[in-house]
Write an enzyme that holds these catalytic residues in place. Structure first.
Site, PDB file in Angstrom:
ATOM      1  N   SER A  16     -25.733  -5.237  44.029  1.00 18.97           N
ATOM      2  CA  SER A  16     -24.497  -4.927  44.758  1.00 18.97           C
ATOM      3  C   SER A  16     -24.689  -3.846  45.817  1.00 18.97           C
ATOM      4  O   SER A  16     -25.455  -4.026  46.749  1.00 18.97           O
ATOM      5  CB  SER A  16     -23.421  -4.539  43.746  1.00 18.97           C
ATOM      6  OG  SER A  16     -22.167  -4.439  44.348  1.00 18.97           O
TER       7      SER A  16
ATOM      8  N   ASP B 136     -23.240  -7.254  48.051  1.00 17.40           N
ATOM      9  CA  ASP B 136     -23.167  -8.633  47.543  1.00 17.40           C
ATOM     10  C   ASP B 136     -21.814  -9.277  47.838  1.00 17.40           C
ATOM     11  O   ASP B 136     -21.473 -10.326  47.289  1.00 17.40           O
ATOM     12  CB  ASP B 136     -23.494  -8.699  46.046  1.00 17.40           C
ATOM     13  CG  ASP B 136     -22.475  -7.965  45.172  1.00 17.40           C
ATOM     14  OD1 ASP B 136     -21.763  -7.094  45.698  1.00 17.40           O
ATOM     15  OD2 ASP B 136     -22.412  -8.251  43.956  1.00 17.40           O
TER      16      ASP B 136
ATOM     17  N   GLU C 169      -9.280  -2.153  42.549  1.00 21.52           N
ATOM     18  CA  GLU C 169      -9.720  -0.776  42.377  1.00 21.52           C
ATOM     19  C   GLU C 169      -9.695  -0.136  43.761  1.00 21.52           C
ATOM     20  O   GLU C 169      -9.785  -0.834  44.773  1.00 21.52           O
ATOM     21  CB  GLU C 169     -11.144  -0.737  41.803  1.00 21.52           C
ATOM     22  CG  GLU C 169     -11.190  -1.136  40.348  1.00 21.52           C
ATOM     23  CD  GLU C 169     -12.520  -0.793  39.700  1.00 21.52           C
ATOM     24  OE1 GLU C 169     -12.513  -0.038  38.728  1.00 21.52           O
ATOM     25  OE2 GLU C 169     -13.558  -1.285  40.161  1.00 21.52           O
TER      26      GLU C 169
ATOM     27  N   ARG D  52     -11.875  12.283  32.977  1.00 23.19           N
ATOM     28  CA  ARG D  52     -12.433  11.204  32.145  1.00 23.19           C
ATOM     29  C   ARG D  52     -13.956  11.317  32.128  1.00 23.19           C
ATOM     30  O   ARG D  52     -14.557  11.742  33.124  1.00 23.19           O
ATOM     31  CB  ARG D  52     -12.006   9.824  32.652  1.00 23.19           C
ATOM     32  CG  ARG D  52     -12.356   9.531  34.073  1.00 23.19           C
ATOM     33  CD  ARG D  52     -11.900   8.137  34.500  1.00 23.19           C
ATOM     34  NE  ARG D  52     -12.761   7.105  33.934  1.00 23.19           N
ATOM     35  CZ  ARG D  52     -13.862   6.639  34.526  1.00 23.19           C
ATOM     36  NH1 ARG D  52     -14.265   7.127  35.694  1.00 23.19           N
ATOM     37  NH2 ARG D  52     -14.578   5.692  33.969  1.00 23.19           N
TER      38      ARG D  52
END
Length: 544
Positions: free
Chosen positions: A64, A278, A370, A497
């Site tokens: 990617s 990609d 996203e 996170r």
């Protein structure tokens, strides 16, 4: 299973000493020279998965948006979706197994998953443009062949094209023709039908400058131009003839650095976009008259698409469940615009496309993106049937027209996975149909200033979160401290996170001004450092 042949082939694809890999949302990724053994093992695993599901399975050789010297591999499940979580664990185990245990691990997977070894297997393979990809594809083929699997090597394709092909093969052509040409024909036909209804293309043309990250997207976009109408004028840049893959260009570079690719010339108001290596991510951007750079990321794309769909559903009189799925990283302004202005329900999912995709499946129509520009729209079978029936049978002209636009929109979207080409064509069609410039689209809402930081910790597992990663459960007292800090600033929020890959804790903060967002992010990172076992020097402000 011919274990002698498997053992002989395995020796030809020896595991590098001390090599340990983890299969995640992005599959496996590392330096290309270390992947020969892993690729062979994924060929073996794809055959077992194919036998178990009695379906075609896909293997995509790509890393990617990683640098050119890296490579990777992803397996694609029967409906073009990502590999099931239980099989991710099998992939990790198989890639890390020592040669003498290979037979035992293969048998254990067969036993646990009820794999009938007598059943036939079919695997489709694709690869990106990296110099290492062809040789690594051959390693995959060796793994497929030694277990008696049949295969078709599609060669150079974008990741979303292989997802599409897998879905087509397993739906017996209902989703489309299982070739790259079939993909071009399906999408271009839908695009032509959609843009026919556009009253104005301004001067009759849609002009777009595209940074293809020196990757596979350039190759495939040039092939697809033949199928697209002349009214869409595409200027393809970073097409791989000069620059290196993903180097100072591509969607990830533009998003992270908040600036255009290096050497990319932009006129004021010119519509530009970037694919990743990609072609499964896309972001848009432009320079305003004053020369300021504006990025339209996944949040802005989701807002444009969901606004368009909501208006059509109202016109068609369709009553279906509809939602936008975001992550905690989505800008608060986009959430407020969708919920308060457009009256579209917004749900928050855990970070990672896999989680968003599953959440979107809970609705008749689920839009997910996203912030990095990876996303798509999912339509339930029931919603699709209702829309197609109305497009054909509806007596009311206005409702029928709205249903027809929805039907063409369904056909233009690659529902299997985020797809830069498909998303780009949909965005161009929407802008033409709504007669919007890129700056008008950008002006739908203004992003709240935000800041992201990383804090190094001894062990990222000390942080546990809930509420789609928006609240910290451990260590004790951390969330309360964050809550107190957030109260200091208008329209502020913050969350922390753990990273999925390294011992760092990610901090996100947004507020009414950039100074406030920066201060809040720094204050939260200090709290994380002290309560979650920070290592090295305490976080410093950008100014210090």
């Amino acid at each position: 299973m011919d274990f002698k042949a498997v053992a002989n082939y395995s020796r030809l694809h020896a595991k590098p000493p001390g090599m340990s890999l983890q299969y995640g949302t992005a599959g496996f990724r590392t330096k290309a020279e270390d992947l020969d053994h892993t690729m062979f093992c994924m060929g073996l695993l794809a055959v077992l998965r194919s036998k178990q599901t009695k379906s075609t399975i896909g293997i995509m050789v790509t890393a990617s948006h990683n640098p050119e010297e890296d490579n990777g591999v992803k397996l694609i499940d029967p409906l073009g979706e990502m590999l099931a979580a239980t099989w991710e664990a099998h992939a990790t185990r198989l890639a890390n197994v020592e040669e003498e245990e290979l037979q035992a691990v293969l048998m254990d997977i067969c036993q646990k998953e009820g794999v009938d070894l007598q059943h036939s297997a079919f695997v489709v393979i694709g690869r990106d443009t990296r110099s290492s990809s062809k040789k690594l594809s051959q390693s995959v083929i060796d793994g497929v062949s030694v277990l008696g699997g049949q295969y078709h090597d599609y060669g150079l394709v974008t990741t979303p094209q292989l997802h599409y092909i897998v879905c087509c093969r397993n739906t017996h052509g209902n989703y489309g023709t299982a070739t790259v040409e079939g993909y071009y024909q399906k999408l271009s036909k839908a695009f032509v039908e959609l843009t026919k209804q556009a009253t104005s293309h301004r001067d009759g043309h849609m002009c777009l400058k595209i940074d293809c990250a020196n990757g596979i997207g350039a190759l495939k976009l040039k092939e697809m131009q033949y199928y697209l109408p002349g009214s869409l004028v595409m200027h393809i840049d970073n097409d791989g003839t000069k620059g290196r893959l993903n180097h100072l260009c591509g969607a990830d570079f533009v998003k992270v650095h908040q600036k255009p690719p290096v050497g990319f010339e932009m006129k004021a108001g010119e519509r530009c976009c970037s694919f990743d290596g990609d072609a499964d991510r896309i972001v848009y951007y432009y320079n305003d008259a004053a020369g300021h750079f504006h990025l339209l990321d996944g949040d802005k794309i989701a807002t444009l698409i969901s606004t368009f769909l909501k208006e059509l559903l109202v016109k068609a009189g369709q009553t279906v469940t509809f939602a936008v799925i975001q992550t905690a990283y989505a800008n608060g302004s986009s959430t407020r615009y969708l919920e308060e202005i457009m009256k579209v329900p917004v749900h928050c999912g855990k970070t990672g496309v896999k989680h968003l995709h599953h959440k979107a499946q809970e609705f008749d129509i689920g839009v997910y993106f996203e912030a990095n520009g990876h996303g798509t729209v999912l339509f339930s079978k029931a919603a699709e049937e209702k829309i197609r029936y109305q497009a054909k049978e509806e007596k009311d002209n206005l409702k029928r027209e709205a249903a027809k636009i929805l039907e063409n929109t369904i056909d233009l979207i690659n529902q299997t996975v985020g797809d830069a080409i498909s998303d780009m064509l949909l965005i161009e069609a929407i802008l033409a149909l709504k007669n919007l410039t890129i700056s008008q689209w950008d002006a739908m809402y203004t992003d709240l200033p935000n800041r992201q930081l990383k804090v190094k910790v001894a062990d990222r597992r000390v942080i546990d979160t809930t509420d789609a990663e928006r609240r910290a459960v451990t260590p004790p007292g951390l969330q309360e401290k964050i809550n107190d800090l957030v109260k200091k600033y208008p329209t502020a929020r913050a969350f922390v996170r753990p990273s999925g890959t390294e011992d760092v804790v990610r901090v996100y903060a947004e507020a009414d001004t950039q100074e406030h967002a920066d201060n809040l992010a720094h204050e939260v990172s200090l709290v994380v450092y002290h309560l979650a076992g920070g290592v090295g020097e305490p976080p410093k402000t950008a100014a210090s």
